[in-house]
Design an enzyme around this catalytic site. Structure first.
Site, short mmCIF file in Angstrom:
data_model
loop_
_atom_site.label_atom_id
_atom_site.label_comp_id
_atom_site.label_asym_id
_atom_site.label_seq_id
_atom_site.Cartn_x
_atom_site.Cartn_y
_atom_site.Cartn_z
N ARG A 60 0.84 -1.20 0.00
CA ARG A 60 0.00 0.00 0.00
C ARG A 60 0.88 1.26 0.00
NH1 ARG A 60 1.48 1.80 4.40
NH2 ARG A 60 0.27 3.67 4.10
N GLY A 61 0.19 2.43 -0.08
CA GLY A 61 0.93 3.69 -0.12
C GLY A 61 1.33 3.99 -1.56
N ALA A 62 1.11 5.23 -1.98
CA ALA A 62 1.21 5.57 -3.40
C ALA A 62 2.53 5.15 -4.08
CB ALA A 62 0.93 7.05 -3.58
N ARG A 94 -6.72 -0.52 -7.45
CA ARG A 94 -7.23 0.55 -6.58
C ARG A 94 -7.25 1.82 -7.43
NH1 ARG A 94 -4.35 1.18 -0.92
NH2 ARG A 94 -6.34 2.19 -0.39
N ASP A 244 -1.84 10.70 -2.36
CA ASP A 244 -2.12 9.60 -3.30
C ASP A 244 -2.29 10.11 -4.73
OD1 ASP A 244 -2.97 8.49 -0.53
OD2 ASP A 244 -2.60 6.80 -1.87
N ASN A 254 -5.43 12.37 -0.04
CA ASN A 254 -4.61 11.56 0.87
C ASN A 254 -5.56 10.84 1.81
OD1 ASN A 254 -1.92 10.75 1.79
ND2 ASN A 254 -2.47 11.82 3.68
N LYS A 255 -5.01 10.02 2.68
CA LYS A 255 -5.81 9.21 3.59
C LYS A 255 -6.91 10.02 4.26
CE LYS A 255 -5.61 5.72 4.13
NZ LYS A 255 -6.51 4.87 3.29
O1 MRU Z 1 -4.93 3.25 1.80
P1 MRU Z 1 -3.44 3.43 1.90
O2 MRU Z 1 -2.86 2.90 3.17
O3 MRU Z 1 -2.73 2.90 0.68
O4 MRU Z 1 -3.25 5.00 1.92
C1 MRU Z 1 -1.95 5.52 1.93
C2 MRU Z 1 -1.93 7.00 2.11
O5 MRU Z 1 -2.94 7.66 2.14
C3 MRU Z 1 -0.58 7.65 2.17
O6 MRU Z 1 -0.63 8.78 2.98
C4 MRU Z 1 -0.17 8.06 0.76
O7 MRU Z 1 -0.22 6.96 -0.13
C5 MRU Z 1 1.15 8.65 0.72
S1 MRU Z 1 2.37 7.40 0.98
C6 MRU Z 1 3.82 8.13 0.74
#
Ligand code: MRU
Length: 354
Positions: A60-62, A94, A244, A254-255
């Site tokens: 996970r995470g961009a 996703r 993201d 973002n989250k």
């Molecule tokens: O749903 P996730 O855990 O993939 O969400 C991740 C985030 O929102 C992070 O803040 C974002 O991807 C930045 S990671 C460098």
């Protein structure tokens, strides 16, 4: 280190790696759904396994999603699967993180451009190149982000609030926002890291706390809804988050829970800083309203809350912060501040592969 963290004497386990055992190539992931209690690896030998790991947030995470997408195309090519179909499945696993589609396209275009004999190797080489670029971008963002902090909040002793998880677990390097925090910590400038637990999947409480503990940072967890009282008490010097997808006008997905922090930060006069690689800037998405926000299953909320059977839940994975609430966007190319379409374009990627 906290007792519940597994033994890390053998060094950090990478979030994602490529392996070529005799049975055939494999994408190995550190299963983030099991952290922090267990460091368990997931070996993906086919694309459906990788797609399901992306959907359940094992990976996970961009930025890391971009790497998963690129290595997924390389995996399909190396194992003789239908690469075009694999690329389509991966890119749509996703919807919000733009890096996922970007990584897939980078490897796919390299695959298409090579001759049949070299195509699989070309896809893998491109995935590896993206991996190295991401690590280099992390280093650059950390330096630029720390420089910005010193400008915005002179004094060299920062209490930073962060949301979700943005460190080495989401990157080929040290990450985005948490990479800046780590740089501050290593420079002796981190007074306190406030870690939002990040409901409902607790990426802050589980993953950022895991990384902060391993790095020896002074950190404190808080329930997301405790952030307001921290601002009111004057205990936050800056908010640092990742992204993201950043639309052309600077609107930042973002989250979920990031936008309320931006509103709080503005009210209390605290800098709100987005740290993301240039590959997260998406010139093809005009504004915040055009960003597709992933809706996740309601049971992620109801299970956590032990709600009555049949309770309905609203569970967007992300929210969108408008550019006027963002003090600065930091990429490896520079700092956009104030955030405008023009300032953002100058620090975004010079991408054609979209
Ligand atoms: O749903 P996730 O855990 O993939 O969400 C991740 C985030 O929102 C992070 O803040 C974002 O991807 C930045 S990671 C460098």
């Amino acid at each position: 280190m906290d007792d519940h963290l597994v033994d890390s004497a053998s060094g950090p386990v990478p979030a994602l790696r490529w392996e070529e055992p005799p049975e055939g190539p494999v994408v190995v992931l550190l299963d983030q759904t099991r952290l922090p209690r267990e460091e368990v690896e997931l070996a993906c030998t086919d694309v459906p396994a990788l797609v399901s790991a992306i959907r359940c947030l094992a990976v996970r995470g961009a930025p890391l999603l971009g790497l998963a997408g690129a290595y997924g195309v390389a995996l399909a090519a190396a194992r003789g699967f239908d690469v075009e179909e694999a690329a389509d499945q991966l890119a749509h696993a996703r919807p919000t993180a733009v890096n996922l589609g970007y990584g897939v396209r980078r490897a796919l275009e390299a695959y298409r451009a090579a001759g049949p004999e070299e195509a699989a190797a070309a896809a893998l080489a491109e995935a590896r190149a993206l991996h190295a670029e991401d690590a280099a971008a992390s280093t650059e963002m950390a330096a630029r982000g720390l420089g910005l902090l010193e400008e915005l909040a002179p004094g060299g002793s920062y209490r930073i609030l962060t949301h979700c998880n943005t460190g080495a677990l989401v990157s080929g390097g040290q990450g985005t926002a948490l990479g800046v925090v780590l740089a501050a910590h290593r420079a002796g400038m981190l007074r306190r890291l406030w870690v939002d637990e990040t409901r409902p999947l607790l990426q802050g409480a589980r993953l950022t706390a895991y990384e902060a503990a391993r790095a020896g940072m002074p950190y404190t967890l808080l329930a997301d809804n405790a952030a307001g009282s921290l601002f009111a008490a004057g205990k936050v010097d800056a908010v640092l988050i990742g992204a993201d997808r950043i639309a052309a006008d600077g609107s930042t997905a973002n989250k979920v829970g990031s936008y309320p922090l931006a509103v709080l930060a503005r009210y209390h006069g605290v800098p709100f800083i987005v740290v993301a690689p240039s590959t997260t800037v998406d010139p093809a998405t005009a504004d915040g309203a055009s960003i597709e926000v992933e809706q996740r299953p309601g049971n992620e909320v109801t299970d956590l809350a032990a709600s009555p059977l049949g309770a309905q839940a609203y569970n967007p994975a992300f929210d969108v912060t408008p550019p006027e609430l963002i003090t600065a966007i930091v990429t490896e190319n520079g700092v956009a501040s104030p955030v405008t379409a023009a300032s953002l374009a100058s620090v975004g990627a010079q991408q054609t592969a979209r």
